[in-house]
Design an enzyme around this catalytic site. Structure first.
Site, PDB file in Angstrom:
ATOM      1  N   ILE A  12     -26.536 -36.012  57.635  1.00 42.30           N
ATOM      2  CA  ILE A  12     -26.279 -34.604  57.282  1.00 42.30           C
ATOM      3  C   ILE A  12     -27.345 -34.111  56.298  1.00 42.30           C
ATOM      4  O   ILE A  12     -27.816 -32.970  56.389  1.00 42.30           O
ATOM      5  CB  ILE A  12     -24.857 -34.436  56.702  1.00 42.30           C
ATOM      6  CG1 ILE A  12     -23.813 -34.980  57.697  1.00 42.30           C
ATOM      7  CG2 ILE A  12     -24.573 -32.974  56.389  1.00 42.30           C
ATOM      8  CD1 ILE A  12     -22.409 -35.099  57.134  1.00 42.30           C
ATOM      9  N   ASN A  99     -20.281 -47.597  44.787  1.00 41.36           N
ATOM     10  CA  ASN A  99     -21.313 -46.679  45.266  1.00 41.36           C
ATOM     11  C   ASN A  99     -20.859 -45.224  45.134  1.00 41.36           C
ATOM     12  O   ASN A  99     -21.552 -44.385  44.546  1.00 41.36           O
ATOM     13  CB  ASN A  99     -21.652 -46.998  46.734  1.00 41.36           C
ATOM     14  CG  ASN A  99     -23.006 -46.425  47.131  1.00 41.36           C
ATOM     15  OD1 ASN A  99     -23.447 -45.424  46.609  1.00 41.36           O
ATOM     16  ND2 ASN A  99     -23.664 -47.068  48.069  1.00 41.36           N
ATOM     17  N   SER A 124     -14.416 -34.496  52.367  1.00 40.09           N
ATOM     18  CA  SER A 124     -14.032 -34.743  53.757  1.00 40.09           C
ATOM     19  C   SER A 124     -12.606 -34.271  53.996  1.00 40.09           C
ATOM     20  O   SER A 124     -11.773 -34.288  53.075  1.00 40.09           O
ATOM     21  CB  SER A 124     -14.127 -36.246  54.000  1.00 40.09           C
ATOM     22  OG  SER A 124     -13.438 -36.586  55.169  1.00 40.09           O
ATOM     23  N   TYR A 149     -12.413 -45.430  51.458  1.00 43.36           N
ATOM     24  CA  TYR A 149     -13.393 -44.358  51.632  1.00 43.36           C
ATOM     25  C   TYR A 149     -12.765 -43.005  51.278  1.00 43.36           C
ATOM     26  O   TYR A 149     -13.285 -42.242  50.463  1.00 43.36           O
ATOM     27  CB  TYR A 149     -13.925 -44.325  53.077  1.00 43.36           C
ATOM     28  CG  TYR A 149     -14.688 -43.057  53.375  1.00 43.36           C
ATOM     29  CD1 TYR A 149     -15.950 -42.846  52.840  1.00 43.36           C
ATOM     30  CD2 TYR A 149     -14.123 -42.039  54.154  1.00 43.36           C
ATOM     31  CE1 TYR A 149     -16.643 -41.661  53.080  1.00 43.36           C
ATOM     32  CE2 TYR A 149     -14.805 -40.861  54.400  1.00 43.36           C
ATOM     33  CZ  TYR A 149     -16.065 -40.673  53.864  1.00 43.36           C
ATOM     34  OH  TYR A 149     -16.733 -39.498  54.092  1.00 43.36           O
ATOM     35  N   LYS A 153     -13.362 -40.234  48.044  1.00 45.58           N
ATOM     36  CA  LYS A 153     -13.649 -38.791  48.129  1.00 45.58           C
ATOM     37  C   LYS A 153     -12.652 -37.994  47.285  1.00 45.58           C
ATOM     38  O   LYS A 153     -13.025 -37.063  46.577  1.00 45.58           O
ATOM     39  CB  LYS A 153     -13.594 -38.320  49.591  1.00 45.58           C
ATOM     40  CG  LYS A 153     -14.710 -38.860  50.454  1.00 45.58           C
ATOM     41  CD  LYS A 153     -16.030 -38.213  50.095  1.00 45.58           C
ATOM     42  CE  LYS A 153     -17.214 -38.932  50.707  1.00 45.58           C
ATOM     43  NZ  LYS A 153     -18.504 -38.507  50.206  1.00 45.58           N
ATOM     44  N   ALA A 216     -14.252 -46.820  74.845  1.00 47.51           N
ATOM     45  CA  ALA A 216     -12.804 -46.993  74.735  1.00 47.51           C
ATOM     46  C   ALA A 216     -12.224 -45.726  74.124  1.00 47.51           C
ATOM     47  O   ALA A 216     -12.618 -45.319  73.034  1.00 47.51           O
ATOM     48  CB  ALA A 216     -12.485 -48.195  73.844  1.00 47.51           C
TER      49      ALA A 216
HETATM   50  P1  NAD Z   1     -25.448 -41.131  55.967  1.00 51.04           P
HETATM   51  O1  NAD Z   1     -25.061 -42.542  55.709  1.00 51.04           O
HETATM   52  O2  NAD Z   1     -26.268 -40.832  57.159  1.00 51.04           O
HETATM   53  O3  NAD Z   1     -26.214 -40.548  54.689  1.00 51.04           O
HETATM   54  C1  NAD Z   1     -25.936 -40.989  53.378  1.00 51.04           C
HETATM   55  C2  NAD Z   1     -27.277 -41.307  52.729  1.00 51.04           C
HETATM   56  O4  NAD Z   1     -27.044 -41.760  51.389  1.00 51.04           O
HETATM   57  C3  NAD Z   1     -28.036 -42.428  53.445  1.00 51.04           C
HETATM   58  O5  NAD Z   1     -29.362 -42.006  53.665  1.00 51.04           O
HETATM   59  C4  NAD Z   1     -27.983 -43.598  52.465  1.00 51.04           C
HETATM   60  O6  NAD Z   1     -29.141 -44.400  52.558  1.00 51.04           O
HETATM   61  C5  NAD Z   1     -27.864 -42.877  51.134  1.00 51.04           C
HETATM   62  N1  NAD Z   1     -27.197 -43.630  50.065  1.00 51.04           N
HETATM   63  C6  NAD Z   1     -26.025 -44.300  50.123  1.00 51.04           C
HETATM   64  N2  NAD Z   1     -25.725 -44.812  48.920  1.00 51.04           N
HETATM   65  C7  NAD Z   1     -26.731 -44.439  48.072  1.00 51.04           C
HETATM   66  C8  NAD Z   1     -26.991 -44.656  46.702  1.00 51.04           C
HETATM   67  N3  NAD Z   1     -26.150 -45.359  45.933  1.00 51.04           N
HETATM   68  N4  NAD Z   1     -28.113 -44.130  46.165  1.00 51.04           N
HETATM   69  C9  NAD Z   1     -28.993 -43.411  46.927  1.00 51.04           C
HETATM   70  N5  NAD Z   1     -28.790 -43.186  48.238  1.00 51.04           N
HETATM   71  C10 NAD Z   1     -27.669 -43.683  48.796  1.00 51.04           C
HETATM   72  O7  NAD Z   1     -24.109 -40.273  55.964  1.00 51.04           O
HETATM   73  P2  NAD Z   1     -23.865 -38.765  56.398  1.00 51.04           P
HETATM   74  O8  NAD Z   1     -23.080 -38.775  57.649  1.00 51.04           O
HETATM   75  O9  NAD Z   1     -25.111 -38.005  56.311  1.00 51.04           O
HETATM   76  O10 NAD Z   1     -22.874 -38.311  55.259  1.00 51.04           O
HETATM   77  C11 NAD Z   1     -23.324 -37.683  54.078  1.00 51.04           C
HETATM   78  C12 NAD Z   1     -22.143 -37.473  53.153  1.00 51.04           C
HETATM   79  O11 NAD Z   1     -21.159 -36.711  53.815  1.00 51.04           O
HETATM   80  C13 NAD Z   1     -21.472 -38.768  52.722  1.00 51.04           C
HETATM   81  O12 NAD Z   1     -21.086 -38.634  51.372  1.00 51.04           O
HETATM   82  C14 NAD Z   1     -20.261 -38.829  53.609  1.00 51.04           C
HETATM   83  O13 NAD Z   1     -19.208 -39.543  53.020  1.00 51.04           O
HETATM   84  C15 NAD Z   1     -19.907 -37.356  53.751  1.00 51.04           C
HETATM   85  N6  NAD Z   1     -19.144 -37.067  54.962  1.00 51.04           N
HETATM   86  C16 NAD Z   1     -19.644 -37.452  56.172  1.00 51.04           C
HETATM   87  C17 NAD Z   1     -18.920 -37.220  57.320  1.00 51.04           C
HETATM   88  C18 NAD Z   1     -19.443 -37.656  58.667  1.00 51.04           C
HETATM   89  O14 NAD Z   1     -18.661 -37.722  59.617  1.00 51.04           O
HETATM   90  N7  NAD Z   1     -20.715 -37.947  58.827  1.00 51.04           N
HETATM   91  C19 NAD Z   1     -17.673 -36.580  57.242  1.00 51.04           C
HETATM   92  C20 NAD Z   1     -17.193 -36.182  55.996  1.00 51.04           C
HETATM   93  C21 NAD Z   1     -17.946 -36.438  54.852  1.00 51.04           C
HETATM   94  N1  UDP Z   2     -12.506 -42.245  69.265  1.00 48.71           N
HETATM   95  C1  UDP Z   2     -12.365 -42.913  70.475  1.00 48.71           C
HETATM   96  N2  UDP Z   2     -13.250 -43.920  70.766  1.00 48.71           N
HETATM   97  C2  UDP Z   2     -14.255 -44.287  69.915  1.00 48.71           C
HETATM   98  C3  UDP Z   2     -14.392 -43.581  68.692  1.00 48.71           C
HETATM   99  C4  UDP Z   2     -13.490 -42.570  68.406  1.00 48.71           C
HETATM  100  O1  UDP Z   2     -11.476 -42.615  71.263  1.00 48.71           O
HETATM  101  O2  UDP Z   2     -15.014 -45.227  70.223  1.00 48.71           O
HETATM  102  C5  UDP Z   2     -11.585 -41.148  68.959  1.00 48.71           C
HETATM  103  C6  UDP Z   2     -10.773 -41.390  67.695  1.00 48.71           C
HETATM  104  O3  UDP Z   2      -9.569 -42.048  68.023  1.00 48.71           O
HETATM  105  C7  UDP Z   2     -10.542 -39.977  67.185  1.00 48.71           C
HETATM  106  C8  UDP Z   2     -11.750 -39.197  67.685  1.00 48.71           C
HETATM  107  O4  UDP Z   2     -12.349 -39.993  68.711  1.00 48.71           O
HETATM  108  O5  UDP Z   2      -9.436 -39.435  67.804  1.00 48.71           O
HETATM  109  C9  UDP Z   2     -12.786 -38.953  66.591  1.00 48.71           C
HETATM  110  O6  UDP Z   2     -13.048 -40.183  65.972  1.00 48.71           O
HETATM  111  P1  UDP Z   2     -14.228 -40.375  64.926  1.00 48.71           P
HETATM  112  O7  UDP Z   2     -14.231 -41.817  64.504  1.00 48.71           O
HETATM  113  O8  UDP Z   2     -15.485 -39.831  65.513  1.00 48.71           O
HETATM  114  O9  UDP Z   2     -13.832 -39.433  63.716  1.00 48.71           O
HETATM  115  P2  UDP Z   2     -12.503 -39.387  62.806  1.00 48.71           P
HETATM  116  O10 UDP Z   2     -11.748 -38.208  63.285  1.00 48.71           O
HETATM  117  O11 UDP Z   2     -11.772 -40.669  62.978  1.00 48.71           O
HETATM  118  O12 UDP Z   2     -13.040 -39.197  61.454  1.00 48.71           O
END
Ligand code: NAD
Ligand code: UDP
Length: 336
Positions: A12, A99, A124, A149, A153, A216
């Protein structure tokens, strides 16, 4: 204006850097590369014409943060850095708390010392826990996430709320993401999971590219229209724009919470069907038992972000699957 982007080479963060540059901001990345690669900055340059300044470092290292704040006149911080694998957090709670929570504390202390008091935090939808009512709206009480996790958050949200209670000169935005998917339309940056993907979209694209035999689908007996789980998928570029909207809005010595989602629920089977349309073939998939901890259905009420920040999603499920597939097809091994 310089924006420190922690975790800016991640999924992101990298897309947000592209959008920041596009909107005239100067992103500065700090990342320890535990889940990303530095080549991402080359790709950002290829897309946007500018390479963000990159510091290799861990946000738990106060010295590196102080160096960054001393060397750059930072206006705001967008804080992505952290560990994000829900399942892994159950087996490695100490790593996740260290972390995510300790890292955020070190960052906040360094910000305070540098007198940088504007922060956007990646939260999240998991902080809602299980709610009796859908869609989830920001005025709901947070719930009880079932894994470290999610708890990390929620704790960080509470830390930021306590900080604001004590020091009213901070501007803080908590962004609760729903399900980010998709990639930049160039196919140059995207999600690059290490090992077997946990999330639906990267799993689908890895099956499509031939890396995995079959998807799956976890559960077909939920109380939903087609029996599979329903989620609110949001294109990562819409999400990136949401961060810029939040940045523009985060000046008020205030703490604000926004859902970032589309406001629409989509089932697993609907995602597969949309993907097959773009892929032009049937995707190998099969039903499997429910995955522990999955909620049947939830999506965002995203009205507040629209009313206050003027932000709403523009891209559709079709764009999400098209761009995810384009990224995967152009980068079968992810970033190399
Ligand atoms: P990502 O793992 O791709 O990016 C996180 C980055 O942080 C990575 O580049 C990693 O190397 C770096 N990092 C981790 N720990 C670190 C540290 N201690 N110091 C410096 N760098 C560090 O994840 P993302 O999907 O881009 O997610 C970004 C943020 O958004 C995260 O906080 C994640 O929890 C949150 N988030 C993600 C999702 C999702 O589905 N991707 C959903 C909700 C919230
Ligand atoms: N899911 C699935 N197969 C997979 C991964 C995810 O059927 O291999 C389903 C999971 O049960 C959920 C949706 O896809 O209903 C989204 O899952 P994901 O892990 O992407 O995100 P979550 O909503 O759990 O954060």
């Amino acid at each position: 204006m310089k924006i420190l982007v922690t975790g800016g080479s991640g999924y992101i963060g990298s897309h947000t850097c592209v959008e920041l540059i596009d909107q005239g901001y100067e992103p500065i990345i700090v990342d320890n590369l535990c889940n990303s690669k530095e080549v991402v900055t080359d790709r950002i340059k290829e897309i946007s014409g500018k390479r963000p300044k990159f510091y290799l470092g861990d946000i738990r290292n106060q010295t590196i943060l102080e160096k960054i704040f001393n060397e750059n006149e930072i206006d705001s911080v967008i804080h992505f850095a952290g560990l994000k694998a829900v399942g892994e957090s159950v087996t490695k709670p100490l790593e996740y708390y260290d972390n995510n929570i300790y890292g955020s504390l070190v960052l906040l202390k360094a910000m305070k010392k540098a007198n940088v008091k504007k922060i956007i935090f990646s939260s999240s939808a998991t902080v809602y826990g299980t709610q009796p009512i859908i869609p989830y709206v920001e005025t709901m009480q947070t719930g009880e996430p079932t894994q470290p996790y999610g708890r990390s958050k929620l704790f960080i949200e509470k830390i930021l709320q306590d900080l604001f209670k004590a020091e009213k000169n901070w501007s803080i935005t908590l962004l609760r993401y729903f399900n980010p998917v998709g990639a930049h339309s160039s196919g140059l940056i995207g999600e690059d999971p290490q090992g077997i993907p946990n999330n639906l979209m990267p799993y689908i694209t890895q099956v499509a590219i031939g890396k995995r035999p079959s998807l799956a689908v976890f559960g077909n007996d939920y109380n939903t229209p087609d029996g599979t789980c329903v989620r609110d998928y949001i294109h990562v570029m819409d999400l990136a724009k949401g961060h810029v909207a939040a940045l523009n809005n985060n000046n008020a010595n205030n703490i604000q919470i926004f859902n970032l989602g589309s406001g629409k629920g989509t089932s697993v089977l609907e995602v597969i069907s949309a993907f097959e349309t773009v892929f032009g073939k049937k995707l190998p998939w099969h039903f499997a038992p429910r995955r522990e901890g999955d909620l049947p259905a939830y999506w965002a009420n995203a009205d507040k972000a629209k009313q206050i920040m003027g932000w709403q999603t523009k891209l559709q499920l079709e764009d999400m699957v098209k761009d995810s597939w384009n990224w995967q097809r152009n980068n079968p091994q992810g970033f190399v």
